[in-house]
Scaffold this motif. Structure first.
Motif: not given
Length: 304
Positions: A180-183, A185-190
């Motif tokens: 979930i940390a990877r997911l 992270r990707g959403q926050i970067m967008q």
């Protein structure tokens, strides 16, 4: 050019309002619920989950027998009107034991997933928001943890630490949050370059407030979907570890512990194995099917 009555055309009331927006304005969550209700398989799975949770809470109280009460007069009795799921080798009522076990398994699944989401969302939010060296260092930590076999770490912790539900949840959560940390992270970067984030920064909001109040709420769709998939994973892992004797210990019980007990007597009393196995399969399958339906309902691309 001379204008007269023949130069104009009369319009009906329907044609007058043809350019108006006639679809009612509904929120994102209301629209997701509308799409979810159109998925009959997902709704059936939701009903099964609600019934299973209610039985896990109230099921043991529907019979007069306690889950740990022994009666040596009814050893290994098959399902009957007196004992709906039969009894085990110590004369304990399997109906009460199965739903107490389901309660423990669901508790581990919900609590473990909640802890995992809290850790993973905060960790992934920090990685995605700050980026740069912070993201580089923190992501290397995730890669190191992900490279270690998950099951080996869990088994070693359960062998070293005192056995119990708390230890079991801790052992499963210690490395389960990386996904979930990877997911997140990707959403926050967008999302971190969005206008509302820039406005919050201009108003002097602190980074943690921006992450918690602005960024994480906009990733709720993917978080809820992940949660619906992660709960059955915890239930299955708990059943597997309890089957090996590393999970819930007597006098407490769980579905995995009941399967482990039933496996030893499956030749003569197969119902003691098949009933808890069926409950595990129904709950896990219902969560997975509901999670698929929820994924489609929360996907903005599916909106019509």
């Amino acid at each position: 050019m001379e204008l007269n009555e023949k130069s104009f055309e009369r319009l009906s009331s329907e044609e007058k309002h043809s350019d108006e927006i006639v679809r009612p304005a509904i929120s994102y969550w209301a629209d997701a619920w509308r799409r979810l209700k159109k998925n009959p398989i997902a709704m059936i799975s939701l009903v099964i989950l609600v019934i299973s949770i209610l039985l896990a809470i109230f099921g043991p109280y529907l019979v007069k027998y306690k889950f740990d009460a022994q009666d040596y007069k009814v050893l290994d009795n098959r399902p009957s009107a007196a004992h709906w799921f039969g009894t085990d080798n110590l004369g304990r009522d399997l109906w009460a034991r199965c739903w107490v076990g389901a309660r423990v398994s669901l508790y581990i699944g919900f609590v473990g997933t909640l802890i995992e989401l809290i850790i993973g969302c905060i960790y992934g939010g920090i990685c995605g928001y700050f980026g740069g060296a912070v993201d580089l260092i923190l992501m290397r930590v995730i890669e190191v943890l992900s490279s270690i076999p998950y099951l080996i770490v869990v088994i070693l912790l359960l062998l070293v630490l005192p056995k119990g539900i708390g230890t079991l949840i801790f052992a499963m959560c210690i490395m389960g949050w990386t996904g979930i940390a990877r997911l997140v992270r990707g959403q926050i970067m967008q999302l971190k370059n969005s206008e509302y984030v820039m406005a919050a920064q201009a108003l002097g909001s602190k980074p943690m407030r921006i992450i918690i109040k602005h960024l994480l709420p906009n990733t709720l769709g993917i978080i809820i979907t992940y949660m619906s998939m992660d709960i059955p994973a915890y239930i299955f892992e708990e059943a597997f570890l309890s089957f090996l004797g590393l999970g819930v210990q007597p006098p407490k019980t769980s579905l995995g512990a009941l399967v482990s007990t039933g496996q030893g007597v499956m030749t003569n009393h197969p119902y003691q194995l098949f009933i808890p196995c069926s409950i595990i399969c129904i709950i896990v399958l219902a969560f997975n099917v509901f999670g698929d339906g929820l994924t489609n309902a929360l996907d903005p691309k599916q909106r019509q």
